[in-house]
Design an enzyme around this catalytic site. Structure first.
Site, PDB file in Angstrom:
ATOM      1  N   HIS A   1       0.834  -1.201   0.000  1.00  0.00           N
ATOM      2  CA  HIS A   1       0.000   0.000   0.000  1.00  0.00           C
ATOM      3  C   HIS A   1       0.873   1.258   0.000  1.00  0.00           C
ATOM      4  CE1 HIS A   1      -3.736   2.250   1.209  1.00  0.00           C
ATOM      5  NE2 HIS A   1      -2.830   3.081   1.674  1.00  0.00           N
ATOM      6  N   GLU A   2       1.794   1.320   0.954  1.00  0.00           N
ATOM      7  CA  GLU A   2       2.624   2.527   1.067  1.00  0.00           C
ATOM      8  C   GLU A   2       3.603   2.677  -0.095  1.00  0.00           C
ATOM      9  OE1 GLU A   2       1.682   4.704   2.939  1.00  0.00           O
ATOM     10  OE2 GLU A   2       0.430   3.550   4.313  1.00  0.00           O
TER      11      GLU A   2
ATOM     12  N   HIS B   1       1.799   4.414  -2.831  1.00  0.00           N
ATOM     13  CA  HIS B   1       1.879   5.868  -2.678  1.00  0.00           C
ATOM     14  C   HIS B   1       3.240   6.393  -3.126  1.00  0.00           C
ATOM     15  CE1 HIS B   1      -1.890   6.430  -0.688  1.00  0.00           C
ATOM     16  NE2 HIS B   1      -1.568   5.747   0.389  1.00  0.00           N
TER      17      HIS B   1
ATOM     18  N   HIS C   1       3.724   6.350  -6.832  1.00  0.00           N
ATOM     19  CA  HIS C   1       2.889   7.386  -7.448  1.00  0.00           C
ATOM     20  C   HIS C   1       3.652   8.709  -7.420  1.00  0.00           C
ATOM     21  CE1 HIS C   1      -1.444   9.277  -7.647  1.00  0.00           C
ATOM     22  NE2 HIS C   1      -0.690   9.608  -8.678  1.00  0.00           N
TER      23      HIS C   1
END
Length: 639
Positions: A430-431, A434, A437
Site C-alpha cells: 500500500h505505502e 503511494h 505514485h
C-alpha cells in the site's frame, strides 16, 4: 489542487497528508490483519529505543539534508528569498513578471517543503525527542512566514480585469503555469483581499493547534496500562500492539485489551472532545470567511469534487449495509460464538492456518504480485527497497501507523511499524503504491504539477493491494489458506469502504451539528458515534458501549473530510486492477499514465482519461459486487 499548498502551515500539513494520502491511515488499517502468533511475534516486554534500531532498517533522511548544518543553510536561504518576494508586490500585471514571481514562489515552496518534511520525519522517528520537536516547530513557523510573505500573489492577480486574466491563461510565456491560473480563476470567489489573506496566513500556527495537541497527547503522553496475556503474564499495551491483542485467539485477552484502550481514552474524553471541537470550529471559521456554503463543500472544493460524490458514497453504502450485516453473521458463525462483540472483529477465523511473513519475505511477495505492472514499475520498486526509502520497525515513541511522504526532488519515503504478518505485507505494498505514485509524478512533471490530490492518492496504493490479493488467491491451493485470504479481503472492504464511510458520515454529522450551533460535547460525540456503529454493524452485532469512545482515537478527524477518499479510491483501484489483469499492456499503459499525471488536471479528469469514471456511483456498486462475491465464496467454503 492549488500547488501552493506548502506555503502556509495549514497547507503544509495538508501537503503532508496529500502526498502520503495515508499519513495516519494505518492506525486503523491495522485492523485488517487476521494473522496471529502470540508467543513469537508479541514479545512486547521491550520496545527498542531509536538508537537500538539497526541502520539497515532505518530510512536515510540524509538524502534530503546531509547534516543539520545543511538544513540550517537552506533555512536561511528561505528567509532571504521571502524578502525578495516583496519586490513583486504591486507589479503583477505583466506576463513576464508573473512568470518570474511564480518561479520564485516555487523555489521558496520547494525549499520550505524540504525543511518541513525533514524535520517532521525526524520528529516521527521519536516524538518525545526535544531536539526534533523544536526543529519541527521552527519549520512550522517558517511555513507560516513564507505563506504570509507570498499571500499577496493570488489576490493581486485575481484583482486584474477578467479579460486580462483570461489572456494570461492563454499566454505562451505562462504556459507552464496555465493550470495554476485556471485554478486561481475558479477559486476567485473564495480569495480575500491582500490584507485579509495576510491576516489568515498569520493565524496559520493557531489553526494547527488542535491537530498538534491531539498528536502529542495521543502519541507521546497517553500511556495504556499493562494487561495480562492468556498465560497470566503482564505485557505492554501500545498503539502498535493493540490490534495484535485483538487478534489473540483467547477472547478474554481481546476483551481486556479492548476495554483498557477505551477506558484510557474515556479518562481523557473532555480534553480530546475539546481538541476535536476546536478543529471543527476552525474549519467553520475558514469556510465562513472564504464564503463557502459549508465546511464539507470547502473541503471538496480544492479537488473540484461535487458534494454529490460524498453524499452518493454514503447513500450507496447505506444500500449495501445488508452485505455488511451478512458478513457479520458469517463471522459469528465461523467463530462459533452466540454473540459477536466489537472485540471479536479481528479474531482469526481460521485458527489452524498461520501466515507468518518476515519483512524480507513480504518484499519478495509484493514484487512478484506487481509483475503485471511491468519492468518500469518493478525497477522503481526495487530502487525503493535498496536505497533507504523505508523505516521498517516500531521503536519507542515512534509515530504509529504507516505513511509515505517526501519532498519533490528527493526520492519518496515510507514509514512502517512492521510486524511479521499478512497485514504488514499489505501495508508495505500500500505505502509503496503511494511512494511510486510520487516517484513517477515527480519524474514526469514540474514541481507544482507533480503534487497529486488526496482524492487520487489512495487509488495507487489500493491498486497494489488488489494485485497482491489476486496473486495470493491464485497461488493458493489450500482451502484453509483461501478462506484465510478471503476473510482478509472481506475485512479490507469492511475497514476501507464501510468503516471509512462511517467515519465520513460521522464527520458530516458533527460538522452539520456545529454549523447549526450545537456544542460538540463528549457526550454528544459518543452518542453519534455509537448510533452509527449500531447502524453499520447490524442487529446481530453486540455493539459494546465502550466503542462510543473510538472517535477519540481517530487521527483522521483532524484532517477533515479526508477519509471518504479511501472508499472512493478503493473502488477506483478495484476497477484499475480488473483492467490490468484482463487487458494487459494497454491497461498498464493507461495506469502508468495515471501515475505520471500528478496533479496536472482535475482528479476526476485524470481518472477518466485512465479509464475509471468516478462521477457516478457505479464504481462503488462494482466494488460492492466484488464484496458480495467474496462473501459467497466464504459461505461456500464453510458449508
Amino acid at each position: 489542487m492549488n500547488a501552493r499548498k506548502t506555503l502556509s502551515i495549514v497547507l503544509a500539513a495538508a501537503c503532508f497528508l496529500t502526498q502520503t494520502a495515508s499519513a495516519y491511515a494505518h492506525k486503523d488499517r491495522l485492523e485488517m490483519s487476521l494473522s496471529y502468533d502470540f508467543q513469537r511475534r508479541m514479545n512486547m516486554s521491550k520496545v527498542l529505543k531509536r538508537t537500538e534500531v539497526p541502520e539497515e532498517n532505518q530510512w536515510k533522511l540524509s538524502d534530503i539534508f546531509e547534516s543539520q548544518a545543511a538544513w540550517d543553510k537552506e533555512y536561511q536561504e528561505v528567509k532571504e528569498l521571502t524578502q525578495k518576494a516583496a519586490e513583486f508586490q504591486g507589479k503583477l500585471d505583466q506576463a513576464e513578471t508573473i512568470k518570474s514571481c511564480f518561479e520564485l514562489e516555487d523555489d521558496i515552496s520547494l525549499k520550505t517543503e524540504r525543511l518541513y518534511v525533514y524535520a517532521h520525519m525526524h520528529h516521527d522517528e521519536d516524538t518525545a525527542d526535544p531536539t526534533y520537536q523544536a526543529l519541527l516547530q521552527k519549520a512550522k513557523k517558517l511555513s507560516v512566514q513564507v505563506s504570509e510573505s507570498l499571500s499577496f500573489v493570488v489576490p493581486e492577480i485575481l484583482a486584474l480585469p477578467e479579460d486580462q486574466l483570461d489572456a494570461f491563461i492563454t499566454n505562451p510565456v505562462l504556459q507552464p503555469f496555465k493550470f495554476t491560473l485556471v485554478e486561481m480563476k475558479r477559486e476567485k470567489a473564495h480569495i480575500l483581499s491582500k490584507t485579509e489573506e495576510a491576516l489568515l496566513a498569520q493565524v496559520g500556527n493557531l489553526s494547527q493547534a488542535p491537530q498538534t495537541i491531539f498528536g502529542m497527547l495521543n502519541n507521546a503522553d497517553m500511556k495504556f496500562p499493562k494487561i495480562k496475556d492468556e498465560n497470566g503474564n503482564e505485557v505492554n499495551l501500545t498503539h502498535g500492539s493493540y490490534i495484535q491483542f485483538l487478534e489473540n485467539p483467547n477472547r478474554e485477552v481481546r476483551e481486556r485489551a479492548f476495554k483498557a484502550v477505551y477506558n484510557t481514552y474515556a479518562t481523557n474524553k473532555n480534553t480530546i472532545a475539546a481538541t476535536l471541537s476546536a478543529n471543527v470550529n476552525k474549519n467553520i471559521f475558514y469556510s465562513t470567511v472564504r464564503k463557502y456554503p459549508s465546511v464539507m463543500e470547502m473541503s471538496l472544493y480544492g479537488d473540484n469534487i461535487p458534494k454529490e460524490v460524498y453524499t452518493n458514497l454514503i447513500d450507496t453504502i447505506h444500500e449495501s449495509l445488508p452485505l455488511m450485516h451478512r458478513y457479520m453473521n458469517l463471522r459469528k458463525k465461523l467463530l462459533g460464538i452466540d454473540e459477536l462483540h466489537m472485540y471479536d472483529l479481528f479474531a482469526p477465523l481460521v485458527e489452524e492456518y498461520k501466515m507468518d511473513i518476515t519483512y524480507d519475505e513480504a518484499k519478495k511477495t509484493v514484487k512478484e504480485s506487481l509483475k503485471p505492472l511491468g519492468d518500469e514499475y518493478l525497477n522503481a520498486l526495487q530502487e525503493g527497497y535498496d536505497n533507504g526509502w523505508i523505516d521498517v520497525y516500531e521503536n519507542e515513541n515512534k509515530r504509529t501507523g504507516a505513511y509515505s511522504w517526501g519532498a519533490y526532488g528527493t526520492h519518496p519515503y515510507v514509514l512502517l511499524n512492521h510486524k511479521d504478518n499478512l497485514n504488514s505485507m499489505f501495508t508495505l505494498t500500500h505505502e509503496m503504491g503511494h511512494a511510486l505514485h510520487s516517484y513517477f509524478s515527480d519524474k514526469a512533471l514540474k514541481y507544482r504539477d507533480a503534487q497529486y490530490t488526496i482524492f487520487l492518492a489512495e487509488v495507487a496504493s489500493t491498486t497494489n493491494e488488489a494485485l497482491l490479493m489476486d496473486y495470493l488467491l491464485k497461488k493458493s491451493t489450500d482451502p484453509k489458506e483461501k478462506l484465510y485470504l478471503l476473510t482478509y479481503y472481506a475485512d479490507q472492504f469492511r475497514t476501507t469502504v464501510f468503516r471509512q464511510t462511517m467515519f465520513a458520515e460521522f464527520e458530516k454529522i458533527i460538522h452539520e451539528r456545529a454549523e447549526q450551533g450545537e456544542a460538540l460535547t463528549p457526550q454528544l460525540l459518543s452518542e453519534i458515534y455509537y448510533e452509527l456503529n449500531k447502524k453499520y454493524h447490524g442487529d446481530d452485532m453486540a455493539v459494546d458501549q465502550d466503542i462510543e469512545m473510538e472517535w477519540a482515537r481517530i487521527p483522521h478527524f483532524y484532517t477533515s473530510f479526508y477519509v471518504y477518499k479511501y472508499a472512493t479510491g478503493f473502488s477506483a483501484a478495484t476497477s484499475f486492477a480488473k483492467q490490468i489483469l484482463e487487458e494487459g499492456q494497454p491497461a498498464v499503459e493507461r495506469y502508468l499514465g495515471f501515475l505520471k499525471s500528478g496533479g496536472s488536471d482535475y482528479s476526476i479528469n485524470i481518472l477518466d482519461k485512465a479509464g475509471v469514471d468516478m462521477s457516478s456511483p457505479e464504481p462503488i456498486r462494482e466494488a460492492m459486487a466484488v464484496f458480495e462475491g467474496i462473501i459467497s465464496q466464504m459461505e461456500e467454503l464453510t458449508k
